[in-house]
Design a protein around this motif. Sequence first.
Motif, PDB file in Angstrom:
ATOM      1  N   SER A  55       0.918  -1.048   0.218  1.00 11.26           N
ATOM      2  CA  SER A  55       0.002   0.160   0.036  1.00 11.26           C
ATOM      3  C   SER A  55       0.799   1.363   0.188  1.00 11.26           C
ATOM      4  O   SER A  55       1.960   1.270   0.823  1.00 11.26           O
ATOM      5  N   ALA A  61       1.972   4.333   1.248  1.00 12.80           N
ATOM      6  CA  ALA A  61       1.509   4.922   2.482  1.00 12.80           C
ATOM      7  C   ALA A  61       1.915   6.470   2.557  1.00 12.80           C
ATOM      8  O   ALA A  61       1.075   7.654   2.990  1.00 12.80           O
ATOM      9  N   ASP A 121       3.934   0.293   2.190  1.00  9.92           N
ATOM     10  CA  ASP A 121       3.668  -0.458   3.543  1.00  9.92           C
ATOM     11  C   ASP A 121       3.480  -1.953   3.036  1.00  9.92           C
ATOM     12  O   ASP A 121       2.537  -2.048   2.148  1.00  9.92           O
ATOM     13  N   GLY A 179       2.563  -4.313   7.014  1.00 13.93           N
ATOM     14  CA  GLY A 179       3.158  -3.839   8.158  1.00 13.93           C
ATOM     15  C   GLY A 179       4.460  -3.278   8.308  1.00 13.93           C
ATOM     16  O   GLY A 179       4.929  -2.554   9.202  1.00 13.93           O
ATOM     17  N   GLY A 193       7.230  -0.927   6.422  1.00 19.54           N
ATOM     18  CA  GLY A 193       7.308   0.317   5.608  1.00 19.54           C
ATOM     19  C   GLY A 193       8.800   0.394   5.101  1.00 19.54           C
ATOM     20  O   GLY A 193       9.751   0.406   5.684  1.00 19.54           O
TER      21      GLY A 193
END
Length: 203
Positions: free
Chosen positions: A8, A10, A20, A23, A25
């Motif tokens: 994702s 972020a 991400d 969880g 980064g």
Amino acid sequence: MIGRLSGSLAVVQPPQLLVDVQGVGYEVLAPMTTIFELPPVGQPVVLHTHLAVSETAQQLYGFIREADRSLFRTLIKVSGVGPKMALAILSGLDGAALARCVSEDNVAALVKVPGVGRKTAERLIIELRDKLAPQFGDSNDIPLMAASAGPQVDHAGEAESALAALGYKPTEASKMVARAAKEQPGADSATLIRLALKSMAPA
């Protein structure tokens, strides 16, 4: 070696991204040609990555298209061209525009890129001459980066910071952004960056 990230999106703070992945980064540097094509923050994204390792740091570079990563890897093999310079080159020129500069021996266009002097530009032309032509089609205008929801920001300041991170001198970045803002009043930071870089690209 990290070759791809799927997760994702972020944070986008050009030229840096935070992706991400379950969880974790990952900080990634990306050329503006990739950043302008990113989905909105919070949406899924897939980046083809290159891990650059030096004596002082390990840095991931990310690209929307595998061909752009391949071009990045070709650039950093040229003597005198490191990852930072390659990032700046690919921020101002897409593959087709770079191929055109090389085929036309356009040294003047290449030396507009921060950090690229005449000797480096000439070396780029010589070493890339037979490596770029077939894989890149016509250059198109780069699409705008998708806007993310959030509070109003200093778009000109963001654009200047992004250009400075790519290697442009602060005074030069300020002038480039000012010209872009005059061309399109009220533009967001992504548009200002795109217009500023476009003004430096070959006609």
